[in-house]
Design an enzyme around this catalytic site. Structure first.
Site, PDB file in Angstrom:
ATOM      1  N   HIS A  46     -49.832 -84.098 -38.992  1.00 35.57           N
ATOM      2  CA  HIS A  46     -48.846 -85.202 -38.797  1.00 35.57           C
ATOM      3  C   HIS A  46     -48.157 -85.154 -39.901  1.00 35.57           C
ATOM      4  O   HIS A  46     -48.401 -85.077 -41.258  1.00 35.57           O
ATOM      5  CB  HIS A  46     -49.854 -86.580 -38.928  1.00 35.57           C
ATOM      6  CG  HIS A  46     -50.732 -86.745 -37.792  1.00 35.57           C
ATOM      7  ND1 HIS A  46     -50.463 -87.582 -36.887  1.00 35.57           N
ATOM      8  CD2 HIS A  46     -51.918 -86.291 -37.369  1.00 35.57           C
ATOM      9  CE1 HIS A  46     -51.486 -87.726 -35.774  1.00 35.57           C
ATOM     10  NE2 HIS A  46     -52.320 -86.835 -36.241  1.00 35.57           N
ATOM     11  N   HIS A  59     -53.035 -79.657 -35.505  1.00 31.06           N
ATOM     12  CA  HIS A  59     -51.619 -80.246 -35.790  1.00 31.06           C
ATOM     13  C   HIS A  59     -51.760 -81.161 -37.072  1.00 31.06           C
ATOM     14  O   HIS A  59     -52.815 -81.461 -37.565  1.00 31.06           O
ATOM     15  CB  HIS A  59     -51.518 -81.207 -34.611  1.00 31.06           C
ATOM     16  CG  HIS A  59     -52.358 -82.326 -34.282  1.00 31.06           C
ATOM     17  ND1 HIS A  59     -53.708 -81.996 -33.674  1.00 31.06           N
ATOM     18  CD2 HIS A  59     -52.668 -83.387 -34.621  1.00 31.06           C
ATOM     19  CE1 HIS A  59     -54.517 -82.974 -33.641  1.00 31.06           C
ATOM     20  NE2 HIS A  59     -54.014 -84.069 -34.151  1.00 31.06           N
TER      21      HIS A  59
HETATM   22  P1  5GP Z   1     -55.195 -86.885 -33.784  1.00 34.02           P
HETATM   23  O1  5GP Z   1     -55.751 -88.367 -33.847  1.00 34.02           O
HETATM   24  O2  5GP Z   1     -55.864 -85.985 -32.775  1.00 34.02           O
HETATM   25  O3  5GP Z   1     -54.875 -86.200 -35.300  1.00 34.02           O
HETATM   26  O4  5GP Z   1     -53.781 -87.111 -33.369  1.00 34.02           O
HETATM   27  C1  5GP Z   1     -53.209 -86.907 -32.147  1.00 34.02           C
HETATM   28  C2  5GP Z   1     -51.674 -87.311 -32.058  1.00 34.02           C
HETATM   29  O5  5GP Z   1     -51.089 -86.734 -30.798  1.00 34.02           O
HETATM   30  C3  5GP Z   1     -51.415 -88.801 -31.840  1.00 34.02           C
HETATM   31  O6  5GP Z   1     -50.936 -89.419 -32.777  1.00 34.02           O
HETATM   32  C4  5GP Z   1     -50.865 -89.078 -30.533  1.00 34.02           C
HETATM   33  O7  5GP Z   1     -50.048 -89.994 -30.398  1.00 34.02           O
HETATM   34  C5  5GP Z   1     -50.277 -87.718 -30.204  1.00 34.02           C
HETATM   35  N1  5GP Z   1     -50.377 -87.215 -28.829  1.00 34.02           N
HETATM   36  C6  5GP Z   1     -51.298 -87.246 -28.028  1.00 34.02           C
HETATM   37  N2  5GP Z   1     -50.691 -86.797 -26.786  1.00 34.02           N
HETATM   38  C7  5GP Z   1     -49.492 -86.355 -26.760  1.00 34.02           C
HETATM   39  C8  5GP Z   1     -48.474 -85.836 -26.020  1.00 34.02           C
HETATM   40  O8  5GP Z   1     -48.928 -85.618 -24.978  1.00 34.02           O
HETATM   41  N3  5GP Z   1     -47.173 -85.801 -26.806  1.00 34.02           N
HETATM   42  C9  5GP Z   1     -46.991 -85.986 -27.844  1.00 34.02           C
HETATM   43  N4  5GP Z   1     -45.722 -85.691 -28.286  1.00 34.02           N
HETATM   44  N5  5GP Z   1     -47.959 -86.538 -28.671  1.00 34.02           N
HETATM   45  C10 5GP Z   1     -48.934 -86.498 -28.102  1.00 34.02           C
END
Ligand code: 5GP
Ligand code: ZN
Length: 121
Positions: free
Chosen positions: A96, A94
């Site tokens: 951001h 993913h």
């Molecule tokens: P990471 O720290 O892995 O780069 O970011 C994961 C992101 O996914 C976080 O910004 C968190 O808020 C988002 N996130 C986690 N679970 C879900 C979900 O079930 N739905 C959505 N829309 N966002 C999620």
């Protein structure tokens, strides 16, 4: 598969193409914070295929256009946490996309991502 991002319902997609879709982050750090997610399960940018990279560019531009239309941001941070020690919490690709606004940085700090990382280390 027991992976949150492999199980996002298509109704949640803001935009999509052959290899990626975008959703709103559930805990947005700014207005419009969204995630571009791969349809194929893999962990980080370093596994994006030569075909997928073209679609990644396309969906970044599609999402930017949708965010420009809805929120009129003045800038963007694009960020990827690749690996647990870089802050990744969901181990499915993913990217951001974080819209930025003139009034979200009242101290007029410079440096963007670089400064945020320095702040937490
Ligand atoms: P990471 O720290 O892995 O780069 O970011 C994961 C992101 O996914 C976080 O910004 C968190 O808020 C988002 N996130 C986690 N679970 C879900 C979900 O079930 N739905 C959505 N829309 N966002 C999620
Ligand atoms: Zn997955």
């Amino acid at each position: 598969m027991n992976c949150i991002f492999c199980n996002i319902p298509p109704e949640a997609y803001v935009v999509e193409n052959t290899h990626f879709f975008a959703i709103k982050d559930r805990a947005p750090v700014t207005k419009g914070h969204a995630l571009i997610i791969s349809k194929r399960h893999f962990q980080t940018f370093f596994e994006v295929s030569p075909e997928e990279i073209l679609y990644l560019r396309e969906i970044v531009l599609l999402l930017k256009a949708a965010l420009d239309d809805e929120f009129q941001p003045e800038g963007f941070n694009l960020g990827m946490n690749c690996g647990r020690h870089a802050g990744q919490t969901i181990f499915h690709f993913h990217l951001h996309i974080i819209p930025r606004y003139a009034d979200d940085n009242p101290d007029e700090k410079t440096g963007g991502l670089r400064e945020y990382i320095q702040d937490i280390l």
